[in-house]
Motif scaffolding. Structure first.
Motif, short mmCIF file in Angstrom:
data_model
loop_
_atom_site.label_atom_id
_atom_site.label_comp_id
_atom_site.label_asym_id
_atom_site.label_seq_id
_atom_site.Cartn_x
_atom_site.Cartn_y
_atom_site.Cartn_z
N GLY A 280 39.10 40.85 38.04
CA GLY A 280 39.56 42.12 37.49
C GLY A 280 39.39 43.25 38.47
N ALA A 281 38.28 43.25 39.21
CA ALA A 281 38.08 44.28 40.23
C ALA A 281 39.12 44.16 41.34
N VAL A 282 39.45 42.92 41.71
CA VAL A 282 40.49 42.69 42.71
C VAL A 282 41.83 43.24 42.22
N ALA A 283 42.12 42.99 40.92
CA ALA A 283 43.36 43.55 40.35
C ALA A 283 43.34 45.07 40.41
N GLY A 284 42.14 45.66 40.22
CA GLY A 284 42.04 47.11 40.24
C GLY A 284 42.38 47.72 41.58
N VAL A 285 41.98 47.08 42.68
CA VAL A 285 42.23 47.68 43.99
C VAL A 285 43.66 47.45 44.47
N GLN A 286 44.50 46.88 43.63
CA GLN A 286 45.94 46.88 43.94
C GLN A 286 46.53 48.27 43.74
N PHE A 287 45.80 49.12 43.04
CA PHE A 287 46.28 50.47 42.74
C PHE A 287 45.56 51.47 43.64
N PRO A 288 46.14 52.64 43.81
CA PRO A 288 45.53 53.64 44.71
C PRO A 288 44.14 54.05 44.24
N GLN A 289 43.35 54.55 45.20
CA GLN A 289 42.01 55.01 44.88
C GLN A 289 42.05 56.15 43.86
N GLY A 290 40.95 56.32 43.17
CA GLY A 290 40.79 57.48 42.31
C GLY A 290 41.35 57.28 40.93
N LYS A 291 42.03 58.32 40.43
CA LYS A 291 42.45 58.37 39.04
C LYS A 291 43.39 57.24 38.65
N ALA A 292 44.33 56.91 39.54
CA ALA A 292 45.30 55.86 39.19
C ALA A 292 44.58 54.56 38.86
N ARG A 293 43.62 54.20 39.70
CA ARG A 293 42.89 52.95 39.51
C ARG A 293 42.07 52.99 38.22
N LEU A 294 41.44 54.12 37.98
CA LEU A 294 40.60 54.25 36.79
C LEU A 294 41.41 54.23 35.51
N LEU A 295 42.62 54.76 35.56
CA LEU A 295 43.45 54.77 34.37
C LEU A 295 44.03 53.39 34.06
N VAL A 296 44.16 52.55 35.08
CA VAL A 296 44.66 51.19 34.88
C VAL A 296 43.55 50.26 34.43
N TYR A 297 42.30 50.54 34.82
CA TYR A 297 41.23 49.57 34.62
C TYR A 297 41.00 49.20 33.15
N PRO A 298 41.12 50.10 32.17
CA PRO A 298 40.94 49.66 30.77
C PRO A 298 41.87 48.52 30.38
N LEU A 299 43.09 48.50 30.93
CA LEU A 299 44.00 47.39 30.64
C LEU A 299 43.48 46.09 31.27
N ILE A 300 42.90 46.22 32.45
CA ILE A 300 42.34 45.05 33.12
C ILE A 300 41.16 44.51 32.33
N TRP A 301 40.28 45.41 31.87
CA TRP A 301 39.12 44.95 31.09
C TRP A 301 39.56 44.26 29.80
N LEU A 302 40.57 44.83 29.15
CA LEU A 302 41.09 44.20 27.92
C LEU A 302 41.62 42.81 28.22
N ALA A 303 42.33 42.66 29.33
CA ALA A 303 42.86 41.35 29.70
C ALA A 303 41.72 40.37 29.97
N GLN A 304 40.64 40.84 30.63
CA GLN A 304 39.48 39.99 30.89
C GLN A 304 38.89 39.45 29.60
N GLU A 305 38.68 40.35 28.62
CA GLU A 305 38.08 39.91 27.36
C GLU A 305 39.00 38.94 26.63
#
Length: 519
Positions: free
Chosen positions: A109-134
């Motif tokens: 999931g963290a690897v998926a996160g760094v496909q997006f730009p640093q900062g806000k963009a990555r943080l706004l996408v991460y809840p979707l990644i966490w949901l997918a993980q669960e």
């Protein structure tokens, strides 16, 4: 406060410690006060990595996930204590390998996160990644949704109520979104929106919903929950089997002596309460039902056998089921249910044709066979239908009842004696509460050693909860069901709708803060 908090955040730069801090609010609910610090440390680090830093991101997610799963699932390894002489070599592997395996998902999931730009963009996408993980953790192979983040709301009943629409996964999404927004806008006043989103909305809705929906009960029926506190190591020991069986009967007679006037009792014994198969042992069944009056039943867990082809031992004439039996006066068998979602390495060995004889079960006897799936049991002369759920099955959202034939009350029989007085019994009790909320159905939960109790259709405690390690009984009125919840009616569609709305809103927000150009 700045000094201690700064020191804590310095410590949480270690991913494993950050994961432990993030997970402790699930394993020990009052520890939720530490949870935000762990997630803030992890999300801050993840948002700062250069784009496509896959190796660093994976190590960060792996360490964080290991700490998170270690503190929330350590209690699984305690099952080895029942037969320590045989299974002590498995203690460390169970303690470490399960969290390590699940941590791979967090690392990916963290690897998926760094496909997006640093900062806000990555943080706004991460809840979707966490949901997918669960979601993946809850469905991959046999699934293991034991520690979704949304359980953190269980510190207070009101915080769990949105599960009636979004399921426990939706609550996880809301909470991780709150933490992500807090980090994304940590230098702006907008960060306070995250606190509103993550806490005030769920708790505000839940408080109102509970106020609007008091528990109603059936006027002439009560549960008699029987908690014998039987030592797991003695359960199938021939020296104790008869004594344990008669102790169940003695507790039931104690409950009968306190039977409320005008009430019929539904006696509920725990999962595999006795070593006797009451479907075949007519003498034991006569003893177990002799105190039942007309209109009363005994619901008990049992290890049931029937004639059939045993794949584990082809020459053995019997196959075995972890079952619930419903028995009436005069030895009548009124209903049977066979557990369909079995515990890997506890009730069967998955992929036995490959793993045997390298891996064995940690419980005695041959593998259990799975039942056909959730069912609804109808009893004549009873105003409610029953939905049986056995132990491990109660952790799976959307899979606990027959959705085409909704029961009125769920019966959850369990045995947490394996896990001692750890986070395990508390979490399993909480899962049953969440299933009540998701389905809008009451749950009567009887366990061997605790916790035992009855939940209303919004998860309210109805009557006392028998604590862990206590031999006792409780007589509690049978609650009525609520109307079908949105989750019961539409399943995962409300959560999917929330995700779609968030994606659309998120894209708009990304454009508004000038990030779109960097995508």
């Amino acid at each position: 406060m700045k000094g201690p908090i700064a020191h804590l955040m310095k410590l949480l730069e270690q991913p494993i410690l950050a994961g432990i801090s993030a997970g402790i609010g699930i394993a020990h609910l009052p520890g939720i006060i530490l949870q935000p610090f762990g997630f803030v440390a992890f999300l801050t680090a993840l948002s700062s990595f250069p784009r496509f830093e896959h190796a660093r991101a994976f190590r960060l997610g792996l360490g964080f996930g290991f700490g998170y799963h270690l503190v929330t699932l350590y209690w699984i390894s305690l099952a080895m204590h029942v037969d320590w002489a045989q299974f002590w070599p498995l203690f460390i592997p169970a303690l470490l390998f399960i969290p390590a395996g699940l941590a791979v998902l967090t690392g990916l999931g963290a690897v998926a996160g760094v496909q997006f730009p640093q900062g806000k963009a990555r943080l706004l996408v991460y809840p979707l990644i966490w949901l997918a993980q669960e979601w993946i953790q809850g469905h991959l192979l046999t699934g293991l949704p034991l520690n979704p983040l949304g359980l953190s709301y269980g510190l207070h009943l009101s915080g769990l109520q949105l599960a009636n629409t979004l399921s426990i996964y939706g609550l996880s999404f809301i909470l991780i979104l709150g933490y992500s927004l807090f980090v994304a806008f940590s230098q702006q006043r907008l960060r306070y929106l995250s606190l509103f989103l993550a806490f005030l909305i769920p708790f505000g809705y839940g408080t109102y919903h509970l106020y609007q929906n008091p528990v109603e009960v059936y006027p002439h029926h009560s549960f008699a929950l029987i908690q014998p506190n039987t030592d797991q190591s003695e359960k199938f020991d021939e020296r104790y089997v008869e004594g344990n069986f008669h102790d169940l009967i003695a507790l039931s007679l104690d409950a009968k002596a306190e039977q409320p006037e005008g009430q019929k009792l539904v006696y509920v014994w725990p999962e595999v309460a006795t070593a006797y198969d009451l479907t075949h042992n007519h003498g034991a069944r006569a003893d177990a039902t002799h105190f039942l009056e007309k209109g009363e039943v005994l619901i008990t867990g049992l290890m049931r056998r029937q004639k059939g082809k045993n794949l584990q031992e082809p020459h053995h004439p019997w196959i075995y089921f972890n079952s619930i039996g419903i028995f009436g006066p005069k030895r009548a068998i009124l209903g049977l249910y066979d557990k369909h979602h079995l515990v890997p390495f506890g009730e069967y060995v998955p992929y036995r044709e490959i793993l045997d004889p390298l891996v064995t079960k940690i419980t005695a006897g041959m593998d259990c066979c799975p039942g056909e799936g959730p069912t609804t049991l109808t009893l004549s002369d009873f105003p409610f239908e029953l939905g049986p759920v056995i132990c491990y099955e109660s952790i799976f959202p959307g899979e606990v009842i027959d959705r085409k034939n909704r029961p009125d009350v769920m019966i959850n029989l369990s045995n947490d004696a394996y896990y001692m007085n750890s986070a395990g019994p508390v979490l399993n009790h909480l899962h049953a509460r969440v299933r009540a909320i998701e389905e809008g159905l009451p749950v009567a939960r009887a366990t061997m050693t605790g916790l035992s109790g009855v939940f209303g259709p919004q998860g309210q405690d109805v009557g006392p909860t028998l604590p862990f390690g206590v031999r006792d009984f409780a007589i509690i009125p049978v609650p009525k069901p609520a109307p079908p919840t949105l989750f019961h009616q539409y399943g995962w569609l409300p959560l999917l709708g929330l995700v779609i709305i968030y994606v659309i809103f998120g894209l708009t927000l990304l454009g508004g803060i000038g990030i779109r150009k960097s995508l």
